[in-house]
Structure formats: C-alpha cells, structure tokens
Design an enzyme around this catalytic site. Structure first.
Site, PDB file in Angstrom:
ATOM      1  N   ARG A 108     -34.536 -28.483  30.662  1.00  0.00           N
ATOM      2  CA  ARG A 108     -34.659 -29.833  31.243  1.00  0.00           C
ATOM      3  C   ARG A 108     -35.961 -30.037  31.984  1.00  0.00           C
ATOM      4  O   ARG A 108     -36.413 -31.171  32.149  1.00  0.00           O
ATOM      5  CB  ARG A 108     -33.438 -30.143  32.114  1.00  0.00           C
ATOM      6  CG  ARG A 108     -32.297 -30.667  31.254  1.00  0.00           C
ATOM      7  CD  ARG A 108     -31.032 -30.850  32.036  1.00  0.00           C
ATOM      8  NE  ARG A 108     -30.366 -29.581  32.230  1.00  0.00           N
ATOM      9  CZ  ARG A 108     -29.633 -29.257  33.288  1.00  0.00           C
ATOM     10  NH1 ARG A 108     -29.489 -30.124  34.265  1.00  0.00           N
ATOM     11  NH2 ARG A 108     -29.051 -28.089  33.375  1.00  0.00           N
ATOM     12  N   GLU A 132     -25.998 -15.766  39.288  1.00  0.00           N
ATOM     13  CA  GLU A 132     -24.734 -15.522  39.985  1.00  0.00           C
ATOM     14  C   GLU A 132     -24.100 -14.225  39.461  1.00  0.00           C
ATOM     15  O   GLU A 132     -23.622 -13.392  40.216  1.00  0.00           O
ATOM     16  CB  GLU A 132     -23.817 -16.719  39.770  1.00  0.00           C
ATOM     17  CG  GLU A 132     -22.681 -16.773  40.748  1.00  0.00           C
ATOM     18  CD  GLU A 132     -21.847 -18.025  40.550  1.00  0.00           C
ATOM     19  OE1 GLU A 132     -22.304 -18.943  39.843  1.00  0.00           O
ATOM     20  OE2 GLU A 132     -20.731 -18.055  41.090  1.00  0.00           O
TER      21      GLU A 132
HETATM   22  P1  AMP Z   1     -31.138 -23.306  40.624  1.00  0.00           P
HETATM   23  O1  AMP Z   1     -29.849 -22.901  41.274  1.00  0.00           O
HETATM   24  O2  AMP Z   1     -31.985 -24.155  41.532  1.00  0.00           O
HETATM   25  O3  AMP Z   1     -31.882 -22.135  40.064  1.00  0.00           O
HETATM   26  O4  AMP Z   1     -30.705 -24.223  39.398  1.00  0.00           O
HETATM   27  C1  AMP Z   1     -30.990 -23.859  38.100  1.00  0.00           C
HETATM   28  C2  AMP Z   1     -30.970 -25.029  37.166  1.00  0.00           C
HETATM   29  O5  AMP Z   1     -29.628 -25.400  36.943  1.00  0.00           O
HETATM   30  C3  AMP Z   1     -31.693 -26.261  37.664  1.00  0.00           C
HETATM   31  O6  AMP Z   1     -32.989 -26.287  37.145  1.00  0.00           O
HETATM   32  C4  AMP Z   1     -30.879 -27.383  37.099  1.00  0.00           C
HETATM   33  O7  AMP Z   1     -31.413 -27.799  35.859  1.00  0.00           O
HETATM   34  C5  AMP Z   1     -29.506 -26.789  36.877  1.00  0.00           C
HETATM   35  N1  AMP Z   1     -28.518 -27.201  37.865  1.00  0.00           N
HETATM   36  C6  AMP Z   1     -28.025 -26.464  38.885  1.00  0.00           C
HETATM   37  N2  AMP Z   1     -27.086 -27.135  39.560  1.00  0.00           N
HETATM   38  C7  AMP Z   1     -26.971 -28.342  38.973  1.00  0.00           C
HETATM   39  C8  AMP Z   1     -26.157 -29.505  39.212  1.00  0.00           C
HETATM   40  N3  AMP Z   1     -25.245 -29.574  40.210  1.00  0.00           N
HETATM   41  N4  AMP Z   1     -26.324 -30.570  38.401  1.00  0.00           N
HETATM   42  C9  AMP Z   1     -27.219 -30.518  37.388  1.00  0.00           C
HETATM   43  N5  AMP Z   1     -27.998 -29.457  37.105  1.00  0.00           N
HETATM   44  C10 AMP Z   1     -27.878 -28.380  37.890  1.00  0.00           C
END
Ligand code: AMP
Length: 175
Positions: free
Chosen positions: A63, A100
């Site tokens: 994305r 995770e």
């Molecule tokens: P992160 O925990 O910041 O490494 O999140 C990893 C990726 O997961 C991000 O770049 C988002 O594209 C996706 N992501 C995580 N949480 C969400 C959420 N609640 N809604 C949509 N995309 C999410």
C-alpha cells in the site's frame, strides 16, 4: 461558490475485526476510488514537504506504493520501491524486523539510496511503526538521510510516532 474542502477522513472506511478480532482496519479504498479525494491526499503530502531538499520518495509494498509513486511524480522526484524478499531483480540490501509472530524482511536495490540522498518515506497507515522503522534502518544503513516519514493515516494510540523518533513524522489524519 468555491468547492467544499476535501476531508480525507470522509473517504476512509472503518472495518471492525479485520483481518482478525479486535483490529479496526482503516480501509483506504474509498479514498482511492474518488479521484478528487485521492488527488487531494497526494497534493497535501506534496505541499507538506516542498522545499525540504528531498530527492527521493521511497515506500514499502504494497500500500505504500499506492501513495508513494504518485507523490514522487507530483514532486518531480524519483521513486524507490522497498520490497518483500526475492522480488527485486538486481543486487539487494536487506533489513530484518520483528512481527507479532516471527520475523519479516524488506529489501532494496544496492544502488537505490547511498550518501547524499535525502529520502521521504511514505506509507498509508502508521500503526506500531515497525514497518516504517525497518524502512528507516534500511535507508540509513546506506548513508542516505531520512528527512521524514509521511502517512495518510496515523493510529496515534499505538505509539508508532515514538518508535520512529527522533525522525520527523507527518500524517494527514490522526485517530
Ligand atoms: P505497523 O504496525 O506500523 O508496522 O503497520 C504495518 C502496516 O500494516 C501498515 O503499513 C499498514 O499498511 C498496515 N496496518 C496496520 N494496522 C492497520 C489498520 N488498523 N488499518 C489498516 N492498515 C493497517
């Protein structure tokens, strides 16, 4: 009469319990499907980083590419894809990062960054910041500078911003 201002948040849909129970997923597809709102998001990101001496936009699949590539074109900058393992055809550098459960890995071409480059990292959502932290490390390992990380959406309650500190974080919509 002037057109009403675009509110990015009006084009983001909440999907409860996706991809698993307890997660409120921020769905950007309504934003992507509306050309006025999509263009407004790209323009707002571009305006936030004008005159900062940035020469490259970089983003991780998938994305991040959706926002990073049009942002690079609008700012007249190069775009660097950061990819999952085994996707890039030329020699690569890599960073491992914790998920995770288990580990993941991101790669970039060895000639993509390097000293003297000033990079803006882009993604759709800042959640825990783990993905963006890994991208920062990858870029900085080459001697390039990360000017900031920019997001369409920031989930402030997950503390991702602190994980990216002291690097600058910018987001269009914060929850
Ligand atoms: P992160 O925990 O910041 O490494 O999140 C990893 C990726 O997961 C991000 O770049 C988002 O594209 C996706 N992501 C995580 N949480 C969400 C959420 N609640 N809604 C949509 N995309 C999410």
């Amino acid at each position: 009469m002037p057109a009403p201002a675009i509110r990015i948040e009006d084009h983001i849909r909440d999907i409860p319990d996706f991809p698993k129970p307890g997660i409120l997923f921020k769905d950007i597809t309504p934003l992507l499907g509306n050309p006025t709102a999509f263009a407004a998001a790209i323009t707002q990101l571009a305006e936030a980083f004008q005159n900062r001496g940035i020469n490259l936009i970089a983003a991780a699949e998938a994305r991040g590419f959706i926002f990073g590539a049009p942002l690079a074109m609008q700012m007249n900058l190069g775009f660097v894809p950061i990819r999952k393992p085994g996707k890039l055809p030329y020699a690569t550098i890599a960073v491992e990062y914790a998920l995770e459960y288990g580990q993941d890995r991101l790669e970039a071409h060895t000639d993509a960054f390097g000293p003297g480059n000033r990079v803006l990292l882009v993604d759709d959502v800042l959640a825990t910041g783990g993905t963006m932290r890994a991208c920062q490390e990858l870029v900085e390992s080459t001697g390039a500078e990360v000017v900031a990380s920019a997001f369409v959406i920031e989930l402030g309650f997950l503390g991702g911003r602190a994980r990216l500190a002291p690097s600058e974080v910018f987001s269009l919509v914060t929850y």
